[in-house]
Motif scaffolding. Structure first.
Motif, short mmCIF file in Angstrom:
data_model
loop_
_atom_site.label_atom_id
_atom_site.label_comp_id
_atom_site.label_asym_id
_atom_site.label_seq_id
_atom_site.Cartn_x
_atom_site.Cartn_y
_atom_site.Cartn_z
N ARG A 71 0.83 -1.20 0.00
CA ARG A 71 0.00 0.00 0.00
C ARG A 71 0.87 1.25 0.00
NH1 ARG A 71 -4.52 2.03 4.26
NH2 ARG A 71 -5.24 3.68 2.92
N LYS A 72 0.47 2.19 -0.85
CA LYS A 72 1.18 3.46 -0.96
C LYS A 72 0.20 4.59 -0.68
CE LYS A 72 3.84 1.11 -4.42
NZ LYS A 72 3.04 -0.09 -4.47
N THR A 73 0.68 5.67 -0.11
CA THR A 73 -0.14 6.85 0.16
C THR A 73 -0.07 7.78 -1.04
OG1 THR A 73 0.33 6.64 2.52
CG2 THR A 73 -0.52 8.76 1.75
N ASP A 74 -1.18 7.94 -1.73
CA ASP A 74 -1.22 8.78 -2.92
C ASP A 74 -0.15 8.39 -3.94
OD1 ASP A 74 -3.39 10.32 -1.94
OD2 ASP A 74 -2.00 11.57 -0.78
N GLY A 75 0.14 7.09 -4.02
CA GLY A 75 1.14 6.60 -4.96
C GLY A 75 2.57 6.72 -4.49
N LEU A 76 2.77 7.22 -3.27
CA LEU A 76 4.12 7.42 -2.75
C LEU A 76 4.44 6.33 -1.73
CD1 LEU A 76 3.98 11.27 -2.29
CD2 LEU A 76 4.97 10.00 -4.20
N ALA A 77 5.65 5.82 -1.80
CA ALA A 77 6.06 4.71 -0.95
C ALA A 77 7.09 5.14 0.08
CB ALA A 77 6.64 3.59 -1.81
N PRO A 78 7.02 4.56 1.29
CA PRO A 78 8.08 4.79 2.28
C PRO A 78 9.43 4.30 1.75
CG PRO A 78 6.16 3.82 3.31
CD PRO A 78 5.94 3.74 1.83
N ILE A 79 10.50 4.82 2.29
CA ILE A 79 11.83 4.53 1.73
C ILE A 79 12.48 3.26 2.28
CG2 ILE A 79 12.30 6.90 1.10
CD1 ILE A 79 14.09 7.09 3.61
N TYR A 80 11.84 2.59 3.24
CA TYR A 80 12.40 1.35 3.77
C TYR A 80 11.42 0.21 3.61
CZ TYR A 80 15.85 4.41 5.90
OH TYR A 80 16.84 5.34 6.10
N ILE A 81 11.97 -0.97 3.32
CA ILE A 81 11.16 -2.18 3.21
C ILE A 81 11.89 -3.30 3.94
CG2 ILE A 81 12.10 -2.77 0.94
CD1 ILE A 81 9.19 -3.84 0.32
N SER A 82 11.15 -4.07 4.72
CA SER A 82 11.73 -5.12 5.54
C SER A 82 12.08 -6.35 4.71
CB SER A 82 10.75 -5.52 6.64
OG SER A 82 11.20 -6.66 7.32
N THR A 83 13.30 -6.85 4.89
CA THR A 83 13.69 -8.09 4.23
C THR A 83 13.03 -9.30 4.91
OG1 THR A 83 15.68 -8.25 5.59
CG2 THR A 83 15.90 -7.20 3.44
N THR A 84 12.55 -9.12 6.12
CA THR A 84 11.89 -10.21 6.85
C THR A 84 10.43 -10.36 6.42
OG1 THR A 84 13.34 -9.83 8.74
CG2 THR A 84 11.34 -11.12 9.14
N THR A 85 9.71 -9.24 6.39
CA THR A 85 8.27 -9.31 6.11
C THR A 85 7.89 -8.92 4.69
OG1 THR A 85 7.87 -7.00 6.76
CG2 THR A 85 7.79 -8.69 8.52
N GLY A 86 8.74 -8.20 4.00
CA GLY A 86 8.39 -7.71 2.67
C GLY A 86 7.42 -6.54 2.72
N LYS A 87 7.29 -5.92 3.87
CA LYS A 87 6.37 -4.80 4.06
C LYS A 87 7.17 -3.51 4.21
CE LYS A 87 2.70 -7.43 4.45
NZ LYS A 87 1.78 -7.49 3.33
N PHE A 88 6.54 -2.41 3.74
CA PHE A 88 7.17 -1.12 3.98
C PHE A 88 7.30 -0.89 5.47
CE2 PHE A 88 5.26 0.19 -0.26
CZ PHE A 88 6.47 0.12 -0.93
#
Length: 112
Positions: A71-88
């Motif tokens: 999920r992205k806010t207005d098409g914008l993504a947070p800059i970190y993603i977890s290698t464990t969960t695959g979630k922002f």
């Protein structure tokens, strides 16, 4: 380079020891940056074309699918993603360091 994709989520680790083939996150986090993981789509597709090893393209496409589902806010993504969960991870969104390449590579992969 393929050992980077050995995380639980399929999101690549940021560090790969080319001698031992060990891949890991930095000591201070299990996150990878959005810019790091998104650049792989373009680079690994090209690497697959050069080498004939389509594992590179397949792994990069799996990362793209993970990013697309998040999920992205207005098409914008947070800059970190977890290698464990695959979630922002976190709420920081920027068009600068660690984020800018994601948006740049969306267009470049589409053109590729």
């Amino acid at each position: 380079l393929l050992p980077a994709f050995g995380s639980k989520s399929g999101i690549p680790f940021s560090d790969v020891n080319l001698k031992t083939h060990e891949a890991k996150s930095p000591k201070w986090t299990d996150d990878s940056s959005l810019a790091e993981v998104s650049t792989l789509a373009l680079e690994f597709n090209y690497l697959a074309n050069l080498t004939g090893n389509w594992d590179f393209a397949q792994k990069a496409q799996e990362v793209t699918k993970i990013l697309d589902k998040e999920r992205k806010t207005d098409g914008l993504a947070p800059i970190y993603i977890s290698t464990t969960t695959g979630k922002f991870h976190g709420r920081m969104i920027t068009l600068g360091a660690r984020g800018d390449s994601y948006y740049e590579y969306l267009l470049k992969v589409w053109v590729q």
